[in-house]
Design an enzyme around this catalytic site. Structure first.
Site, short mmCIF file in Angstrom:
data_model
loop_
_atom_site.label_atom_id
_atom_site.label_comp_id
_atom_site.label_asym_id
_atom_site.label_seq_id
_atom_site.Cartn_x
_atom_site.Cartn_y
_atom_site.Cartn_z
N ARG A 118 0.82 -1.24 0.00
CA ARG A 118 0.00 0.00 0.00
C ARG A 118 0.84 1.27 0.00
NH1 ARG A 118 -2.99 -3.05 3.75
NH2 ARG A 118 -4.77 -4.02 2.74
N LYS A 140 3.44 11.66 -10.56
CA LYS A 140 2.54 10.88 -11.42
C LYS A 140 3.23 9.58 -11.76
CE LYS A 140 -0.25 14.24 -13.96
NZ LYS A 140 -0.54 14.71 -15.32
N GLU A 182 9.84 19.27 -23.60
CA GLU A 182 9.29 19.59 -22.28
C GLU A 182 10.01 20.81 -21.70
OE1 GLU A 182 6.63 18.13 -21.61
OE2 GLU A 182 6.68 16.15 -22.53
N LYS A 224 8.21 23.37 -12.77
CA LYS A 224 7.33 22.21 -12.55
C LYS A 224 7.03 22.05 -11.06
CE LYS A 224 5.85 17.70 -13.40
NZ LYS A 224 5.86 16.49 -14.16
N GLU A 234 -3.60 17.83 -10.14
CA GLU A 234 -4.11 18.33 -11.42
C GLU A 234 -5.59 18.66 -11.38
OE1 GLU A 234 -2.26 16.46 -14.76
OE2 GLU A 234 -3.75 17.26 -16.14
N ARG A 238 -2.11 22.77 -12.72
CA ARG A 238 -1.19 21.74 -13.23
C ARG A 238 -1.50 21.39 -14.69
NH1 ARG A 238 1.34 16.51 -9.98
NH2 ARG A 238 2.53 15.73 -11.75
N ASN A 242 0.42 20.67 -19.62
CA ASN A 242 0.04 19.95 -20.84
C ASN A 242 0.10 20.84 -22.08
OD1 ASN A 242 -0.50 17.49 -19.52
ND2 ASN A 242 -2.47 18.29 -18.83
N HIS A 245 0.32 19.39 -25.55
CA HIS A 245 0.07 17.94 -25.43
C HIS A 245 -1.25 17.49 -26.06
CE1 HIS A 245 3.55 18.12 -22.89
NE2 HIS A 245 3.50 16.84 -22.61
N HIS A 249 -0.32 14.38 -28.03
CA HIS A 249 -0.82 13.04 -27.73
C HIS A 249 -1.61 12.45 -28.89
CE1 HIS A 249 -0.52 13.28 -23.05
NE2 HIS A 249 0.57 12.77 -23.59
N HIS A 262 7.37 10.65 -27.77
CA HIS A 262 6.44 11.56 -27.09
C HIS A 262 6.90 13.03 -27.23
CE1 HIS A 262 3.91 13.21 -23.91
NE2 HIS A 262 5.00 13.72 -23.36
N1 LIG Z 1 5.16 10.89 -14.71
C1 LIG Z 1 5.14 11.99 -15.42
O1 LIG Z 1 4.81 13.08 -14.93
C2 LIG Z 1 5.56 11.93 -16.85
C3 LIG Z 1 5.78 13.12 -17.57
C4 LIG Z 1 6.23 13.02 -18.88
C5 LIG Z 1 6.45 11.79 -19.45
N2 LIG Z 1 6.20 10.65 -18.73
C6 LIG Z 1 6.46 9.33 -19.29
O2 LIG Z 1 7.85 9.24 -19.52
C7 LIG Z 1 8.07 8.29 -20.57
C8 LIG Z 1 9.09 8.87 -21.54
O3 LIG Z 1 10.28 9.06 -20.83
P1 LIG Z 1 11.70 9.12 -21.57
O4 LIG Z 1 11.60 10.09 -22.68
O5 LIG Z 1 12.72 9.29 -20.54
O6 LIG Z 1 11.76 7.70 -22.29
P2 LIG Z 1 12.48 6.31 -21.90
O7 LIG Z 1 12.41 6.07 -20.46
O8 LIG Z 1 11.91 5.29 -22.82
O9 LIG Z 1 14.00 6.60 -22.30
C9 LIG Z 1 14.32 6.86 -23.64
C10 LIG Z 1 15.46 5.95 -24.14
O10 LIG Z 1 16.68 6.41 -23.58
C11 LIG Z 1 17.36 5.30 -22.97
N3 LIG Z 1 18.17 5.87 -21.90
C12 LIG Z 1 17.79 6.27 -20.67
N4 LIG Z 1 18.80 6.88 -20.05
C13 LIG Z 1 19.87 6.85 -20.86
C14 LIG Z 1 21.19 7.34 -20.80
N5 LIG Z 1 21.63 8.04 -19.75
N6 LIG Z 1 22.01 7.10 -21.86
C15 LIG Z 1 21.57 6.45 -22.96
N7 LIG Z 1 20.31 5.99 -23.09
C16 LIG Z 1 19.47 6.20 -22.07
C17 LIG Z 1 16.25 4.40 -22.53
O11 LIG Z 1 16.72 3.07 -22.31
C18 LIG Z 1 15.31 4.50 -23.71
O12 LIG Z 1 15.75 3.69 -24.77
C19 LIG Z 1 6.72 8.02 -21.21
O13 LIG Z 1 6.28 6.75 -20.80
C20 LIG Z 1 5.83 9.11 -20.63
O14 LIG Z 1 4.48 8.69 -20.50
C21 LIG Z 1 5.78 10.71 -17.45
#
Ligand SMILES: NC(=O)c1ccc[n+]([C@@H]2O[C@H](COP(=O)([O-])OP(=O)(O)OC[C@H]3O[C@@H](n4cnc5c(N)ncnc54)[C@H](O)[C@@H]3O)[C@@H](O)[C@H]2O)c1
Length: 367
Positions: A118, A140, A182, A224, A234, A238, A242, A245, A249, A262
């Site tokens: 939990r 999130k 972003e 942020k 949100e 918040r 977006n 987005h 999206h 993304h």
């Molecule tokens: N929680 C939130 O508030 C929030 C906000 C925005 C996005 N997201 C989520 O985040 C995700 C996207 O995140 P992302 O862009 O980091 O993608 P990701 O986590 O897929 O990373 C992108 C790529 O980079 C590689 N990688 C990571 N660190 C590395 C490094 N230091 N050197 C080389 N390669 C590396 C990963 O293995 C992957 O192939 C989505 O799922 C999205 O929904 C969440």
């Protein structure tokens, strides 16, 4: 440097700097003395940072759970594998989950921490630009569902965040560009000073000049964190995060979450949001257009995988979480650094902006 996210009992520090992750093991021993630990990472990050993971193993005695790499694995099944490890390694209510990776790892590890017993503490060590400026802060957590992104999740704030820009040394250029989306978004929601900072420094940011990049990362995190402190779940302000987005999206969904990252989709979304703000005497007064155009002209817009079909992209906008009660909401600019939520935007306006600005064959920039 340190930023404090003040959320009462869920408050936490964000540490920012180059090389700071090496200080995490001694911080852990101090703060979480004697508590069991699980590190969640993915195969790519594990291969690049094995010595660091070995240090965590040696110093913290942690178990390591390695996920396959990719958004397509951000599923209930993969997430359930993390829980299997936490349970079979006999972690308990006092244990700590450490997410070492990009947004996918952070979202899944955070959601596992939210549900295991939990809710247990978790720490974010983001390794992509996007996860540093966006996903690691704010609490999130989620996994995807076959019917949509991030549809299963929880709000669960981390107990600390370690933004170490040294991890960016190995990040592929394309992932950098996705992260810029972003960051540039903050120009439109983070106040006049941030708008001017991006306008004056966008080339240096795009070249990833270390001092400017670090400054920009810190500014984005402050923006942020400030928004999250006002509206943790949100219910109001918040939503500004977006910006870009609604279009972004929908584009991602149109391409089936393949071929367009993304952040790449959000870059196109940012252009559309600004142009929609200008449309038909909309939200953005003409006196500001030239400054907005200066920022747009610097955006590294990526090529699209194929020609987008407006009707399907428009339908996808209604399937997104940003549409509520069947009505589309856009975050549109009103002044440099300021945006507002705008409902009731007419389809013909959205169509015109999309068809004029989302060019399949003629990306303005790709670096
Ligand atoms: N929680 C939130 O508030 C929030 C906000 C925005 C996005 N997201 C989520 O985040 C995700 C996207 O995140 P992302 O862009 O980091 O993608 P990701 O986590 O897929 O990373 C992108 C790529 O980079 C590689 N990688 C990571 N660190 C590395 C490094 N230091 N050197 C080389 N390669 C590396 C990963 O293995 C992957 O192939 C989505 O799922 C999205 O929904 C969440």
């Amino acid at each position: 440097m340190q930023i404090h996210v003040d959320l009462g009992p869920r408050s936490y520090p964000i540490y920012i700097g180059s090389g700071i992750a090496s200080g995490f093991p001694s911080y852990y021993q101090d703060k979480y003395k004697g508590r069991k630990c699980a590190v969640v990472t993915n195969a790519t990050v594990a291969a690049l940072y094995q010595p660091y993971i070995d240090t965590l193993k040696n110093d913290l005695g942690c178990v390591v759970h390695t996920l396959p790499d990719g958004e397509k694995y951000k599923t209930v099944e993969t997430w359930s594998g993390i829980l299997d490890t936490l349970i079979s390694s006999r972690l308990d209510r006092t244990s700590v989950v450490v997410a070492l990776g990009g947004g996918v790892v952070g979202d899944m590890a955070g959601f596992a921490a939210a549900c295991f017993m939990r809710g247990v503490d978790y720490v974010q060590i983001p390794t992509t630009l996007l996860s540093m400026v966006d996903s690691s802060v704010g609490g999130k957590t989620a996994v995807d569902h076959p019917l949509g992104k991030n549809l299963v999740g929880a709000f669960h704030q981390p107990s600390s965040v370690w933004v170490d820009t040294k991890f960016l040394d190995t990040l592929p250029r394309r992932e950098f560009v996705a992260g810029y989306a972003e960051m540039f978004k903050c120009a439109f929601i983070g106040g006049r000073e941030m708008f001017s900072f991006i306008m004056d420094n966008k080339e240096a940011v795009l070249r990833s000049e270390p001092a400017v990049l670090l400054d920009c990362i810190e500014r984005c995190i402050r923006i942020k964190a400030g928004i999250v402190m006002q509206d943790e779940r949100e219910g109001g302000v918040r939503a500004l995060l977006n910006f870009g987005h609604t279009f972004g999206h929908a584009l991602e969904q149109f391409y089936g979450f393949e071929g367009l990252l993304h952040g790449e989709a959000v870059l196109w979304g940012i252009v559309c949001a600004v142009e929609l703000g200008k449309w038909g005497g909309g939200t953005l007064p003409r006196e500001h257009w030239a400054e907005f155009d200066r920022i747009l002209d610097g955006l590294p817009l990526p090529p699209l995988p194929s020609a987008p079909d407006f009707d399907r992209v428009y339908a996808a906008m209604f399937a997104d979480k940003k549409a509520e009660l069947g009505k589309l909401r856009f975050i549109l600019p009103c002044a440099p650094g300021e945006s507002a939520v705008k409902g009731g935007v007419e389809e013909n306006a959205v169509r015109e902006i999309f068809e004029k600005n989302v060019a399949w064959l003629l990306p303005r920039y790709y670096i």
